[in-house]
Every structure is written in structure tokens, then in C-alpha cells.
Design a protein around this motif. Structure first.
Motif, PDB file in Angstrom:
ATOM      1  N   VAL A  47       7.849   4.545  -8.502  1.00 25.57           N
ATOM      2  CA  VAL A  47       9.162   5.139  -8.256  1.00 25.57           C
ATOM      3  C   VAL A  47       9.108   6.062  -7.043  1.00 25.57           C
ATOM      4  CG1 VAL A  47      10.837   6.788  -9.165  1.00 25.57           C
ATOM      5  CG2 VAL A  47      10.022   4.920 -10.602  1.00 25.57           C
ATOM      6  N   ALA A  48       8.097   6.914  -7.001  1.00 26.55           N
ATOM      7  CA  ALA A  48       7.974   7.850  -5.877  1.00 26.55           C
ATOM      8  C   ALA A  48       7.837   7.098  -4.563  1.00 26.55           C
ATOM      9  CB  ALA A  48       6.773   8.769  -6.102  1.00 26.55           C
ATOM     10  N   ARG A  49       7.053   6.042  -4.574  1.00 32.15           N
ATOM     11  CA  ARG A  49       6.830   5.273  -3.350  1.00 32.15           C
ATOM     12  C   ARG A  49       8.119   4.602  -2.877  1.00 32.15           C
ATOM     13  NH1 ARG A  49       3.614   2.110  -5.374  1.00 32.15           N
ATOM     14  NH2 ARG A  49       4.915   0.242  -5.441  1.00 32.15           N
ATOM     15  N   ILE A  50       8.842   3.962  -3.795  1.00 33.55           N
ATOM     16  CA  ILE A  50      10.073   3.258  -3.415  1.00 33.55           C
ATOM     17  C   ILE A  50      11.113   4.244  -2.894  1.00 33.55           C
ATOM     18  CG2 ILE A  50      12.010   1.892  -4.282  1.00 33.55           C
ATOM     19  CD1 ILE A  50       9.452   0.313  -3.929  1.00 33.55           C
ATOM     20  N   LEU A  51      11.237   5.399  -3.534  1.00 33.22           N
ATOM     21  CA  LEU A  51      12.253   6.371  -3.117  1.00 33.22           C
ATOM     22  C   LEU A  51      11.950   6.981  -1.752  1.00 33.22           C
ATOM     23  CD1 LEU A  51      13.028   8.283  -6.451  1.00 33.22           C
ATOM     24  CD2 LEU A  51      14.442   6.575  -5.298  1.00 33.22           C
ATOM     25  N   THR A  52      10.695   6.905  -1.313  1.00 36.69           N
ATOM     26  CA  THR A  52      10.343   7.521  -0.020  1.00 36.69           C
ATOM     27  C   THR A  52       9.983   6.490   1.056  1.00 36.69           C
ATOM     28  OG1 THR A  52       8.060   7.806  -0.801  1.00 36.69           O
ATOM     29  CG2 THR A  52       9.556   9.675  -1.068  1.00 36.69           C
ATOM     30  N   THR A  53      10.068   5.221   0.734  1.00 36.54           N
ATOM     31  CA  THR A  53       9.765   4.172   1.707  1.00 36.54           C
ATOM     32  C   THR A  53      10.974   3.913   2.607  1.00 36.54           C
ATOM     33  OG1 THR A  53       8.142   3.087   0.271  1.00 36.54           O
ATOM     34  CG2 THR A  53       9.170   1.718   1.949  1.00 36.54           C
ATOM     35  N   ASP A  54      10.722   3.606   3.854  1.00 37.91           N
ATOM     36  CA  ASP A  54      11.792   3.220   4.768  1.00 37.91           C
ATOM     37  C   ASP A  54      12.509   2.000   4.193  1.00 37.91           C
ATOM     38  OD1 ASP A  54      13.420   2.291   6.798  1.00 37.91           O
ATOM     39  OD2 ASP A  54      11.871   2.340   8.347  1.00 37.91           O
ATOM     40  N   PRO A  55      13.817   2.099   3.932  1.00 39.42           N
ATOM     41  CA  PRO A  55      14.544   0.974   3.321  1.00 39.42           C
ATOM     42  C   PRO A  55      14.417  -0.326   4.104  1.00 39.42           C
ATOM     43  CG  PRO A  55      15.897   2.956   3.292  1.00 39.42           C
ATOM     44  CD  PRO A  55      14.694   3.268   4.119  1.00 39.42           C
ATOM     45  N   GLU A  56      14.226  -0.239   5.407  1.00 40.13           N
ATOM     46  CA  GLU A  56      14.122  -1.470   6.188  1.00 40.13           C
ATOM     47  C   GLU A  56      12.820  -2.215   5.889  1.00 40.13           C
ATOM     48  OE1 GLU A  56      16.896  -2.443   7.467  1.00 40.13           O
ATOM     49  OE2 GLU A  56      17.575  -0.496   6.726  1.00 40.13           O
ATOM     50  N   GLN A  57      11.815  -1.510   5.429  1.00 39.96           N
ATOM     51  CA  GLN A  57      10.603  -2.196   4.963  1.00 39.96           C
ATOM     52  C   GLN A  57      10.869  -2.931   3.652  1.00 39.96           C
ATOM     53  OE1 GLN A  57       7.064   0.261   4.837  1.00 39.96           O
ATOM     54  NE2 GLN A  57       7.691   1.422   6.657  1.00 39.96           N
ATOM     55  N   PHE A  72      -2.642   7.731 -13.314  1.00 39.09           N
ATOM     56  CA  PHE A  72      -2.583   6.575 -12.424  1.00 39.09           C
ATOM     57  C   PHE A  72      -3.987   5.999 -12.223  1.00 39.09           C
ATOM     58  CE2 PHE A  72      -2.214  10.486  -9.777  1.00 39.09           C
ATOM     59  CZ  PHE A  72      -3.502  10.519  -9.264  1.00 39.09           C
ATOM     60  N   THR A  73      -4.048   4.730 -11.833  1.00 39.66           N
ATOM     61  CA  THR A  73      -5.332   4.086 -11.587  1.00 39.66           C
ATOM     62  C   THR A  73      -5.785   4.333 -10.156  1.00 39.66           C
ATOM     63  OG1 THR A  73      -4.294   2.006 -10.903  1.00 39.66           O
ATOM     64  CG2 THR A  73      -4.798   2.260 -13.255  1.00 39.66           C
ATOM     65  N   LEU A  74      -7.078   4.172  -9.948  1.00 42.64           N
ATOM     66  CA  LEU A  74      -7.641   4.369  -8.607  1.00 42.64           C
ATOM     67  C   LEU A  74      -7.040   3.388  -7.591  1.00 42.64           C
ATOM     68  CD1 LEU A  74      -9.643   5.696  -6.660  1.00 42.64           C
ATOM     69  CD2 LEU A  74     -11.419   4.153  -7.560  1.00 42.64           C
ATOM     70  N   PRO A  75      -6.907   2.084  -7.915  1.00 41.62           N
ATOM     71  CA  PRO A  75      -6.298   1.180  -6.928  1.00 41.62           C
ATOM     72  C   PRO A  75      -4.881   1.588  -6.536  1.00 41.62           C
ATOM     73  CG  PRO A  75      -7.445  -0.082  -8.617  1.00 41.62           C
ATOM     74  CD  PRO A  75      -7.440   1.342  -9.078  1.00 41.62           C
ATOM     75  N   GLU A  76      -4.085   2.042  -7.507  1.00 39.92           N
ATOM     76  CA  GLU A  76      -2.718   2.448  -7.193  1.00 39.92           C
ATOM     77  C   GLU A  76      -2.694   3.712  -6.341  1.00 39.92           C
ATOM     78  OE1 GLU A  76       0.258   0.943  -7.633  1.00 39.92           O
ATOM     79  OE2 GLU A  76      -1.010  -0.747  -8.212  1.00 39.92           O
ATOM     80  N   LEU A  77      -3.607   4.636  -6.615  1.00 36.04           N
ATOM     81  CA  LEU A  77      -3.667   5.856  -5.806  1.00 36.04           C
ATOM     82  C   LEU A  77      -4.033   5.527  -4.363  1.00 36.04           C
ATOM     83  CD1 LEU A  77      -3.667   8.940  -5.513  1.00 36.04           C
ATOM     84  CD2 LEU A  77      -6.088   8.912  -6.195  1.00 36.04           C
ATOM     85  N   ILE A  78      -5.001   4.649  -4.178  1.00 31.85           N
ATOM     86  CA  ILE A  78      -5.387   4.266  -2.819  1.00 31.85           C
ATOM     87  C   ILE A  78      -4.232   3.578  -2.118  1.00 31.85           C
ATOM     88  CG2 ILE A  78      -6.873   2.717  -1.495  1.00 31.85           C
ATOM     89  CD1 ILE A  78      -9.097   3.375  -3.487  1.00 31.85           C
ATOM     90  N   GLY A  79      -3.555   2.674  -2.825  1.00 31.17           N
ATOM     91  CA  GLY A  79      -2.401   2.008  -2.238  1.00 31.17           C
ATOM     92  C   GLY A  79      -1.319   2.986  -1.831  1.00 31.17           C
ATOM     93  N   LEU A  80      -1.108   4.006  -2.659  1.00 27.85           N
ATOM     94  CA  LEU A  80      -0.084   5.005  -2.357  1.00 27.85           C
ATOM     95  C   LEU A  80      -0.459   5.831  -1.135  1.00 27.85           C
ATOM     96  CD1 LEU A  80       2.563   6.398  -3.579  1.00 27.85           C
ATOM     97  CD2 LEU A  80       0.968   8.129  -4.449  1.00 27.85           C
ATOM     98  N   THR A  81      -1.695   6.325  -1.114  1.00 23.77           N
ATOM     99  CA  THR A  81      -2.081   7.263  -0.056  1.00 23.77           C
ATOM    100  C   THR A  81      -2.287   6.582   1.291  1.00 23.77           C
ATOM    101  OG1 THR A  81      -4.399   7.074  -0.753  1.00 23.77           O
ATOM    102  CG2 THR A  81      -3.110   8.889  -1.670  1.00 23.77           C
ATOM    103  N   THR A  82      -2.511   5.262   1.301  1.00 25.38           N
ATOM    104  CA  THR A  82      -2.665   4.574   2.580  1.00 25.38           C
ATOM    105  C   THR A  82      -1.330   4.126   3.156  1.00 25.38           C
ATOM    106  OG1 THR A  82      -3.080   2.487   1.396  1.00 25.38           O
ATOM    107  CG2 THR A  82      -4.996   3.763   2.116  1.00 25.38           C
ATOM    108  N   GLY A  83      -0.271   4.161   2.339  1.00 25.89           N
ATOM    109  CA  GLY A  83       1.017   3.702   2.834  1.00 25.89           C
ATOM    110  C   GLY A  83       2.123   4.722   2.803  1.00 25.89           C
ATOM    111  N   SER A  84       1.895   5.855   2.142  1.00 24.39           N
ATOM    112  CA  SER A  84       2.928   6.882   2.019  1.00 24.39           C
ATOM    113  C   SER A  84       2.373   8.238   2.451  1.00 24.39           C
ATOM    114  CB  SER A  84       3.417   6.976   0.567  1.00 24.39           C
ATOM    115  OG  SER A  84       3.922   5.740   0.109  1.00 24.39           O
ATOM    116  N   HIS A  85       3.288   9.160   2.715  1.00 28.13           N
ATOM    117  CA  HIS A  85       2.904  10.528   3.083  1.00 28.13           C
ATOM    118  C   HIS A  85       2.799  11.331   1.791  1.00 28.13           C
ATOM    119  CE1 HIS A  85       2.369  14.175   5.210  1.00 28.13           C
ATOM    120  NE2 HIS A  85       3.613  14.610   5.130  1.00 28.13           N
ATOM    121  N   VAL A  86       1.570  11.591   1.340  1.00 29.30           N
ATOM    122  CA  VAL A  86       1.319  12.249   0.059  1.00 29.30           C
ATOM    123  C   VAL A  86       0.646  13.588   0.331  1.00 29.30           C
ATOM    124  CG1 VAL A  86       0.320  12.000  -2.244  1.00 29.30           C
ATOM    125  CG2 VAL A  86       0.972   9.958  -0.946  1.00 29.30           C
ATOM    126  N   VAL A  87       1.142  14.639  -0.339  1.00 25.90           N
ATOM    127  CA  VAL A  87       0.630  15.985  -0.093  1.00 25.90           C
ATOM    128  C   VAL A  87       0.363  16.705  -1.406  1.00 25.90           C
ATOM    129  CG1 VAL A  87       1.884  16.145   2.101  1.00 25.90           C
ATOM    130  CG2 VAL A  87       2.935  17.042  -0.001  1.00 25.90           C
TER     131      VAL A  87
END
Length: 577
Positions: A263-273, A308-323
Motif C-alpha cells: 500500500v505504501a509503495r503504490i501510494l507513493t509511486t509515480d502514477p505514470e509507472q 515484512f519479509t526480507l525480499p519485500e523490504l529490499i524491493g521497497l528500498t531499491t524502488g522507493s524513497h524510504v526513510v
């Protein structure tokens, strides 16, 4: 390391059985297979034959020379699963392969089974049953479309995970398989009536009921569940009309499992992607005008207990701005010093590398971001007429923390719902069973002809592929009971089942109807450069299905009340093309 398992691993074990040197673990016969976050290829034992690549139903296995930048961390993740070997030590040749259990073989007559639920557990169960001759399987689902959460619960930007539907499509074309979609067991046909037409009924209805947060204010507009939002994003007809307000700059998700990250990823992803995915048109339009700039993912416990699982965390942090806030960075460092489990350590190392919440804020003030927050226990949702924020108590202390937000979502787990005609364990949220056989909770005796697989059997644990071994266990029990004469033969002829259901549900969707829906959605998507454009109402789905109805069953769409609205123009265009 010739091949690497990456983020989209489904864990169904097909690669394990395909590997000629047994270098993929944990295998289905090993401890931890059902709970492992992913499978792992031994870098020293792999012989680069590529058999696992062909067997993988979701395209998760990649040659090490073809890894994308975001997939590179999985080289170390795969290797770290295996104990270190002395320098120069050779891996001895492996001759013992992972055991492949023979499919249970019916020893008499023809076995007929009703499978209720067409998600992964149901499809794997049907496939296991149909490996034998003289078996018929009728699969029922309340929605006009099959495959459960693979269609409606996997985030649209995870197309590889959704690719497992290709495997399910092949399963549905096997001899003896039949779909009864848009049919609700308990409404259109009862459990007892199913047993009149089948030797057994196998329920794979999942655990679709999301646990609710019992705090003041969770009834307010602007509150909801992450699961409902994912359904809305995916065009699930049950949530197509969900009122989603994205007019506030901050959203809060309470809970930090994989769905919360989705949910967090979709809400912060560029809609054009997202425009190149199968996201629903309504969700895409809303995201294009969204004011959300930050999503706070709030967890009650500390970083080491992240759900969350390790694969999902890696996927999130490599594609989104996470702080992280500085206070949470301190918690991460402290947990990292104490962590012993290698998976937990790996998660904490990823978290420790995240930037602080203030880093780059001045340079990129409007950049969308995700903030992971820890040790926050929600006490109430703030607001009078609608949600305006969340009040937390610092877990383990008395400090009060307020987060302003216009959207408050919960993602704190799932539980099954009672199944009509079967006992139910309300505390565990499952149908009581032993190895998939439904049992009376008082006497402990099996309930004749009733079986379960998937989350309604074991609770909400594991991943898509975990349902394969779970279904295999249940099917083995079912066929064993059939061979031992413990299942009653159907008292109704098979042809009467179809007649009965069509009389009660004229809008039944069969396999041909589903393929018509699938073809229409893919055709619409092809014109827009997307995998598919989904129909998001039951009426439109039924209309697309009935466009290919055979003449002997009546052509066209029954009743004019379903027409007008949604995708009807697209349906007409597709039919005429």
C-alpha cells in the motif's frame, strides 16, 4: 553463482523437484519450508543447468549475469542461507534428490470432488487430484473470476508474482476440470447438496476477513483496511466503489507486513509507472490527482520484529524513497547489535542503511516518501466528521505521539470466517481439522466428506506456493479416505449439478466465460500498452463472459438491468472486433 532466486519467489517447490543436484533449499521435506520467506540456491552446488528457470512459475530465478541492479542483493541472500565452507573445499556431488511424493491414486471407481475457492490452494488441490485418471473436479468461486488473491491481492507492480496465473490457466484446461464461477456456496447451493453430487467437498476459502483495530474513531470516513485498498487498486468488484480520499498529504498504515508495504509503495509511486500495469482505471485516475506525499508505516513493536519479509523490504528500498526518524535509527542500531538470526540481521542491515527523515528534505521538498516508524501503539483515530490523524502511545512507555493524516489504514492480520455447515474454531479463525480432514471439535471425529486446505486450514501463514504442499497433504487424506470406503458415493447424477446451479444462478460463469473475460481484458490492455484492463463490476464481468455463451444455452446478456455503465462500450467494441 550461476543462478539466483530473487524477490518474486512463490515458494511452491517446483524448482526443487526440477533441480538435478538438489541445490535449492529448504525443500518441501525439510523443516521451515512452509515458513521460509523464500527458497535459496546454493552458489557452490549449482551446475548452471537452467532446469529451475524452466520450472519456476513466476520467473523468479535469474542467471547471475542477467540480474538487474535491484536484484543484486539476492546474490548474498541466496549464499548466506548456506553455511560457509573452508577455502578451496569442493562440494561433494549430490545423488540424493528431494523426494517427490507420488500422487495419491484412487483405487476404485471415479472420484468426484467439489473444491470451494479458486485461489492458489484450490487450484493446487485440483491439479493434484487430476494427476490421476477417472477423477472429476468442480471448482466453485463466489466471484466471476478465478485465482483469488493472485488476481485481487497481489500489487499491480508485481507482475512476476501474478504470472503464476498462467500455471493455473493450464491446470484449468485439464480433462475432468470444471469452473462454477459467480456461484456462492451457501446461497446458490448448500454443503449438503454438494455432497449429493460429489464424494467430498474441499474448502479452500482462505482467511479473507481482516482483523480490525478496536480503537475509538476507526468508524470515521477516511479509515479502512489495507486489504480493501489493495482490492480497490486491483479492481476487485467487492471494493470497486470504495470511497478513497487522497486529498491529504499524509497517510498512515498501522501494521508493517508485506501488504502494508504494498500500500505504501503504490501510494507513493509515480502514477505514470503504474499506468503500464493492470491497476484499475479508477485507482489510476485517483492516484494521478493524489495529494499524498508521505505514507507512515507504523508498527507496535521494534525493528527486529518487523513483519515484512526480507525480499519485500529490499524491493521497497531499491524502488522507493524510504526513510527513518533518528529515534528509529537508534532502535535499529540497538537491535542490530543484539540480533542472532541471519534473516533478522539482514533486515536490520537494510534498515540501518536508510537515510534519516530529514536527509534531502530541503533539496526535494515535494518528493513522495515512505517513513517506517516503530514502537507506536495506536490508541485512537482523531477527528470529528472524518479522520484527521492518529494518536499513539510509545510502546512500553507513556509518551503520546500524534500523526496528522487524512487516510488511516490498518494491516494487522487476517482470520477465516465460519463456513456454513462446518464447525469453526473462533479463537484460531480456522475450520478445525487434522491434516486437512475437518473434525468435530468436541468428539474429534472426522466430519464425513469435508476437507480444508490453505489459510482456512492452517491460518494466514506462508506464501502463494506454500499452498501446494498444504493441498497435497489434504488431497492425500481425501484419496486415502476414498480408497478405504469412508466416502459416500454421490446420489445425484453429474449432469443434474449443472442444471441445478444454472436454474438458481443464470449468471454462472464457466471456463469458457472466464476465458472470454480474460481475452477481453487482455485485448483492451493491448490497445493501451498494458497487460490487461480489468472489468471492475460483476455486471460487466458477467456481460463479457456471456458474450461467448454457446447458442444452446442462450446468447447475449440476460436481463437489461446489467447494461449501461462501466466497461460496456469496451465489451461491445471487443465483441465486434
Amino acid at each position: 553463482m550461476p543462478h539466483v532466486i530473487t524477490q518474486s519467489c512463490c515458494g511452491d517447490g517446483s524448482c526443487v523437484y526440477a533441480c538435478p543436484v538438489n541445490c535449492i533449499h529448504p525443500s518441501p521435506d525439510e523443516p521451515g519450508f512452509g515458513t521460509a520467506e523464500m527458497l535459496h540456491i546454493d552458489p557452490d552446488a549449482c551446475v548452471d543447468c537452467g532446469a529451475c528457470v524452466t520450472a519456476c512459475p513466476v520467473g523468479a530465478i535469474v542467471a547471475d549475469t542477467r540480474l538487474a541492479a535491484a536484484q543484486l542483493p539476492f546474490v548474498d541472500i541466496n549464499a548466506a542461507y548456506y553455511p560457509p565452507r573452508p577455502a578451496g573445499a569442493k562440494v561433494p556431488p549430490t545423488t540424493k534428490l528431494a523426494p517427490v511424493l507420488p500422487a495419491p491414486r484412487p483405487e476404485r471407481g471415479g472420484l468426484t470432488v467439489a473444491v470451494v475457492g479458486s485461489g492458489p490452494a484450490g487450484m493446487y488441490a485440483a491439479d493434484e487430484l487430476l494427476t490421476q485418471a477417472r477423477v472429476r473436479v468442480n471448482v466453485f468461486d463466489a466471484l466471476p473470476t478465478p485465482y483469488g488473491l493472485v488476481r485481487a491481492g497481489v500489487a499491480p507492480d508485481h507482475p512476476r508474482t501474478k504470472a503464476i496465473t498462467g500455471l493455473f490457466d493450464r491446470m484449468s484446461r485439464r480433462d475432468g476440470f470444471r469452473f462454477y464461477l459467480n456461484v456462492t456456496v451457501g446461497q446458490h447451493i448448500s454443503h449438503d447438496e454438494l455432497l449429493e453430487h460429489h464424494h467430498a467437498v474441499l474448502y479452500t476459502v482462505g482467511a479473507a476477513h481482516e482483523r480490525r483495530l478496536d480503537v475509538e474513531g476507526m468508524h470515521l470516513p477516511g479509515t479502512g483496511s489495507a486489504t480493501e485498498l489493495v482490492g480497490w487498486i486491483n479492481g476487485d468488484p467487492r471494493f470497486a466503489g470504495l470511497p478513497v480520499d487522497l486529498n491529504h498529504p499524509t497517510a498512515v498504515v498501522i501494521g508493517n507486513g508485506n501488504v502494508a508495504l504494498d500500500v505504501a509503495r503504490i501510494l507513493t509511486t509515480d502514477p505514470e509507472q503504474l499506468a503500464a500495469t493492470d491497476i484499475s482505471d479508477a485507482a489510476l485516475a485517483a492516484l494521478r490527482t493524489s495529494a499524498v506525499r508521505e505514507v507512515v508505516v507504523a508498527a507496535r513493536r521494534g525493528p527486529a520484529e518487523s513483519a515484512f519479509t526480507l525480499p519485500e523490504l529490499i524491493g521497497l528500498t531499491t524502488g522507493s524513497h524510504v526513510v527513518l526518524d533518528e529515534a528509529d535509527r537508534v532502535l535499529v542500531r540497538a537491535d542490530l547489535l543484539a540480533a542472532q538470526d541471519p534473516v533478522t540481521r539482514a533486515k536490520l542491515e537494510v534498515l540501518a542503511a536508510l537515510p534519516g527523515a530529514d536527509a534531502g528534505a530541503d533539496a526535494e521538498p515535494g518528493r513522495r516518501r515512505i517513513r517506517l516508524a516503530y514502537r507506536l501503539t495506536p490508541t485512537r483515530v482523531l477527528g470529528a466528521d472524518r479522520a484527521e490523524g492518529v494518536q499513539f502511545r510509545r510502546t512500553g512507555g507513556e509518551e503520546t505521539v500524534r500523526l496528522d493524516a487524512g487516510l488511516v489504514l490498518t494491516s494487522i492480520g487476517y482470520r477465516g470466517r465460519p463456513v456454513a455447515g462446518l464447525p469453526f474454531d473462533d479463537a484460531a479463525g480456522v475450520v478445525p481439522n487434522v491434516g486437512g480432514r475437518v473434525v468435530d471439535p468436541v468428539t474429534g471425529r472426522p466430519v464425513a466428506g469435508a476437507y480444508v486446505a490453505g489459510w482456512i486450514k492452517r491460518g494466514p501463514t506462508g506464501f502463494i506456493g506454500t499452498n501446494k504442499s498444504c493441498a497435497m497433504q489434504t488431497v492425500a487424506a481425501l484419496v486415502g479416505d476414498f480408497n478405504d470406503g469412508r466416502l459416500v458415493d454421490p446420489v445425484r447424477r453429474a449432469a443434474l449439478l449443472d442444471k441445478l446451479i444454472r436454474a438458481r444462478q443464470p449468471d454462472l460463469v464457466d471456463a469458457a466465460g472466464w476465458r472470454a473475460i480474460d481475452d477481453a481484458e487482455r485485448s483492451q490492455g493491448a490497445g493501451e500498452g498494458r497487460p490487461r484492463v480489468k472489468f471492475t463490476t460483476v455486471a460487466d464481468l458477467v456481460a463479457a463472459a456471456q458474450s461467448r455463451r454457446s447458442p444452446r444455452r442462450g446468447g447475449g446478456h440476460r436481463g437489461g438491468g446489467h447494461r449501461g455503465g462501466g466497461h460496456m462500450d469496451r465489451i461491445a467494441s471487443w465483441i465486434s472486433s
